[in-house]
Design an enzyme around this catalytic site. Structure first.
Site, PDB file in Angstrom:
ATOM      1  N   HIS A 198     -22.034  46.255  92.335  1.00  0.00           N
ATOM      2  CA  HIS A 198     -21.063  45.186  92.057  1.00  0.00           C
ATOM      3  C   HIS A 198     -21.821  43.922  91.709  1.00  0.00           C
ATOM      4  O   HIS A 198     -22.870  43.652  92.288  1.00  0.00           O
ATOM      5  CB  HIS A 198     -20.175  44.950  93.289  1.00  0.00           C
TER       6      HIS A 198
ATOM      7  N   ASP B  32     -13.780  50.966  93.461  1.00  0.00           N
ATOM      8  CA  ASP B  32     -13.390  52.148  92.686  1.00  0.00           C
ATOM      9  C   ASP B  32     -13.818  53.453  93.337  1.00  0.00           C
ATOM     10  O   ASP B  32     -13.238  54.510  93.065  1.00  0.00           O
ATOM     11  CB  ASP B  32     -13.992  52.069  91.275  1.00  0.00           C
TER      12      ASP B  32
HETATM   13  N1  CMC Z   1     -26.040  53.345  89.555  1.00  0.00           N
HETATM   14  C1  CMC Z   1     -27.381  53.237  89.383  1.00  0.00           C
HETATM   15  N2  CMC Z   1     -28.023  52.082  89.165  1.00  0.00           N
HETATM   16  C2  CMC Z   1     -27.284  50.967  89.104  1.00  0.00           C
HETATM   17  C3  CMC Z   1     -25.883  50.985  89.278  1.00  0.00           C
HETATM   18  C4  CMC Z   1     -25.273  52.232  89.519  1.00  0.00           C
HETATM   19  N3  CMC Z   1     -23.953  52.316  89.697  1.00  0.00           N
HETATM   20  N4  CMC Z   1     -25.410  49.730  89.181  1.00  0.00           N
HETATM   21  C5  CMC Z   1     -26.459  48.947  88.940  1.00  0.00           C
HETATM   22  N5  CMC Z   1     -27.601  49.690  88.894  1.00  0.00           N
HETATM   23  C6  CMC Z   1     -28.960  49.181  88.724  1.00  0.00           C
HETATM   24  C7  CMC Z   1     -29.231  48.799  87.274  1.00  0.00           C
HETATM   25  O1  CMC Z   1     -29.769  49.882  86.560  1.00  0.00           O
HETATM   26  C8  CMC Z   1     -30.212  47.665  87.442  1.00  0.00           C
HETATM   27  O2  CMC Z   1     -31.462  48.210  87.732  1.00  0.00           O
HETATM   28  P1  CMC Z   1     -32.802  47.446  87.194  1.00  0.00           P
HETATM   29  O3  CMC Z   1     -32.850  46.154  87.963  1.00  0.00           O
HETATM   30  O4  CMC Z   1     -33.915  48.392  87.543  1.00  0.00           O
HETATM   31  O5  CMC Z   1     -32.622  47.260  85.722  1.00  0.00           O
HETATM   32  C9  CMC Z   1     -29.737  46.966  88.703  1.00  0.00           C
HETATM   33  O6  CMC Z   1     -29.061  47.979  89.481  1.00  0.00           O
HETATM   34  C10 CMC Z   1     -28.778  45.813  88.444  1.00  0.00           C
HETATM   35  O7  CMC Z   1     -27.749  46.305  87.574  1.00  0.00           O
HETATM   36  P2  CMC Z   1     -26.972  45.391  86.545  1.00  0.00           P
HETATM   37  O8  CMC Z   1     -26.285  46.261  85.565  1.00  0.00           O
HETATM   38  O9  CMC Z   1     -27.881  44.340  86.010  1.00  0.00           O
HETATM   39  O10 CMC Z   1     -25.947  44.685  87.509  1.00  0.00           O
HETATM   40  P3  CMC Z   1     -24.636  43.962  87.066  1.00  0.00           P
HETATM   41  O11 CMC Z   1     -24.316  42.986  88.123  1.00  0.00           O
HETATM   42  O12 CMC Z   1     -24.748  43.476  85.668  1.00  0.00           O
HETATM   43  O13 CMC Z   1     -23.576  45.169  87.033  1.00  0.00           O
HETATM   44  C11 CMC Z   1     -21.953  46.757  87.610  1.00  0.00           C
HETATM   45  C12 CMC Z   1     -22.627  45.431  87.996  1.00  0.00           C
HETATM   46  C13 CMC Z   1     -20.705  46.916  88.448  1.00  0.00           C
HETATM   47  C14 CMC Z   1     -21.573  46.725  86.126  1.00  0.00           C
HETATM   48  C15 CMC Z   1     -22.940  47.907  87.880  1.00  0.00           C
HETATM   49  O14 CMC Z   1     -23.272  47.959  89.242  1.00  0.00           O
HETATM   50  C16 CMC Z   1     -22.370  49.254  87.417  1.00  0.00           C
HETATM   51  O15 CMC Z   1     -22.517  49.596  86.227  1.00  0.00           O
HETATM   52  N6  CMC Z   1     -21.744  50.032  88.347  1.00  0.00           N
HETATM   53  C17 CMC Z   1     -21.106  51.275  87.955  1.00  0.00           C
HETATM   54  C18 CMC Z   1     -19.779  50.982  87.301  1.00  0.00           C
HETATM   55  C19 CMC Z   1     -18.749  50.529  88.322  1.00  0.00           C
HETATM   56  O16 CMC Z   1     -18.598  51.131  89.375  1.00  0.00           O
HETATM   57  N7  CMC Z   1     -18.018  49.480  87.953  1.00  0.00           N
HETATM   58  C20 CMC Z   1     -16.930  48.943  88.814  1.00  0.00           C
HETATM   59  C21 CMC Z   1     -17.278  47.578  89.324  1.00  0.00           C
HETATM   60  S1  CMC Z   1     -16.274  47.031  90.687  1.00  0.00           S
HETATM   61  C22 CMC Z   1     -14.629  47.025  90.139  1.00  0.00           C
HETATM   62  C23 CMC Z   1     -14.409  46.377  88.830  1.00  0.00           C
HETATM   63  O17 CMC Z   1     -14.927  45.316  88.521  1.00  0.00           O
HETATM   64  O18 CMC Z   1     -13.630  46.942  88.052  1.00  0.00           O
END
Ligand code: CMC
Length: 387
Positions: free
Chosen positions: A267, A323
């Site tokens: 998140h 989720d």
């Molecule tokens: N599985 C594996 N690695 C992950 C995940 C995951 N679900 N989420 C983040 N990471 C890693 C990512 O690869 C990155 O690693 P590195 O620093 O080595 O590059 C690090 O964690 C930070 O990720 P980010 O994408 O820069 O983080 P963000 O704050 O931009 O993204 C997120 C947040 C929710 C988009 C992401 O955690 C994600 O894609 N999660 C899976 C999709 C998901 O469940 N989304 C629902 C979010 S909550 C409800 C909503 O908003 O609808």
């Protein structure tokens, strides 16, 4: 070369991470402590004692309703649930394989044409339109789901609350009280979440002095992405792919080698487990204990345990988000997987509209700037000389 960038402030972090955009008194999120409050009320307390309809009142009006206020809102919202006949005709004409999320996005936009107050941005008209949209988008989903399966749409029942009425319109059978309660809690838990991407999109549209339906259409298009509202569908797809608890570990290890993200984990704001996960688990546990069908719950639990112990996930503070358990909960309720994002919208419509009210009440155009990184002062080359 002109030094244009020198006059601009430093750019925000990528994805506007950590940026505070404006004041809001709708919901409060503490991502480090795992706290979510609606209008000052802790989400766990609301989940224990309140209902979705009561929370809709709270988010729209800023305070919990008295019994009379709640009754008045119930009467109003139940009277404006039915869809204009023209919308049902349009739903019948759409391809059966259309994405339900896209159908809902289009329907919100089309509903504006049949709303007598669509161009009226007064607070009273906006409040009435929000109430209509709340009921109407639930009907859009239930009707489209039935139409695409060759069934007749079922009319709403004014004696049922929002969640129970939705199950009635979807299935045409008396809703099971435990299922209706679990759905009501799900709707309550997702109703608002400060400046998430879809809410921000709604506020940007509202800030141009556009209209409520346009703002909600923007929000719905933004919710559709798998990093936001479609993650709940993707989470269920992954649980179905895992299939059984004993497959969780090999599935997880393989996913790490390919760099695949675990949907429902991670998140932008929460660095601990999402505070909405526990009430969802509680309801899911009640459902699976009643039905005996534990498979998806057990898979989710096991996957959460494995991710929690994994150094990659631990180092990045990646925990279960809302989720993760919404997916098996909705699946246990018999909701089709490709409509899960629409279920999210059925709840978040309350928060989106509350944010539009707040934006319009004290508006200033939201118009950030970009940090231009392209070239400057290029020479003009006539078209016949380019190549
Ligand atoms: N599985 C594996 N690695 C992950 C995940 C995951 N679900 N989420 C983040 N990471 C890693 C990512 O690869 C990155 O690693 P590195 O620093 O080595 O590059 C690090 O964690 C930070 O990720 P980010 O994408 O820069 O983080 P963000 O704050 O931009 O993204 C997120 C947040 C929710 C988009 C992401 O955690 C994600 O894609 N999660 C899976 C999709 C998901 O469940 N989304 C629902 C979010 S909550 C409800 C909503 O908003 O609808």
């Amino acid at each position: 070369m002109s030094d244009v960038t020198a006059t601009k402030p430093a750019p925000a972090a990528k994805g506007m991470a950590g940026m505070v955009i404006s004041d809001s008194s709708i919901s409060f999120v503490d991502g480090a402590a795992g706290i979510l409050e609606y209008r000052g009320h802790d989400i766990r307390q609301l989940a224990e004692h309140s209902s979705f309809e009561e929370v809709a009142y709270l988010l729209w009006n800023g305070h919990l309703p008295t019994a009379a206020e709640l009754e008045e809102m119930r009467m109003e919202s139940r009277s404006c649930r039915p869809l204009p006949g023209e919308i049902v005709t349009i739903l019948r004409q759409l391809p059966n394989d259309a994405s339900p999320t896209a159908v809902m996005r289009s329907s919100i936009s089309i509903l504006a044409h049949y709303d007598p107050e669509s161009e009226d941005n007064s607070p009273a008209a906006n409040r009435r339109k929000a109430c209509r949209l709340l009921g109407q988008i639930a009907a859009v989903l239930a009707h489209f789901e039935r139409i695409r399966n060759g069934h007749y749409p079922i009319e709403q029942r004014a004696d049922l609350d929002h969640a129970a009425n939705f199950l009635w319109m979807l299935n045409g059978a008396e809703p099971d009280p435990m299922a209706a309660k679990a759905l009501d809690q799900y709707l309550l838990l997702l109703a608002d979440h400060e400046f998430n991407a879809s809410t921000f999109a709604a506020r940007v549209t509202a800030s141009t002095d556009s209209d409520l339906h346009s703002a909600i259409t923007s929000a719905m298009g933004t919710l559709k992405g798998p990093l936001h509202g479609a993650a709940v569908q993707e989470a269920m797809v992954q649980f179905l792919e895992i299939g059984e608890s004993s497959n969780v570990e090999p599935w997880f290890i393989k996913g790490k080698t390919t760099g695949r993200r675990v949907m429902g984990i991670g998140h932008r704001v929460y660095k601990v487990r999402d505070p909405r996960a526990e009430p969802l688990v509680h309801n899911l546990e009640m459902l699976v204990n009643a039905t005996g069908e534990r498979q998806w719950f057990d898979i989710a639990r096991r996957l959460e345990e494995i991710a929690k112990e994994d150094p990659y996930f631990r180092d990045r503070n990646l925990s279960a988000n809302v989720d993760f358990y919404s997916a098996p909960l909705l699946y246990s309720l018999g909701i089709p997987v490709d409509t899960f994002t629409c279920m999210f919208a059925m709840s978040r419509i309350v928060g989106w509209t509350a944010h539009v009210f707040e934006q319009m009440a004290d508006n200033r155009l939201i118009r950030p700037q970009s940090n231009y990184v392209g070239p400057h002062d290029l020479p003009w080359v006539p078209i016949e000389e380019r190549g």
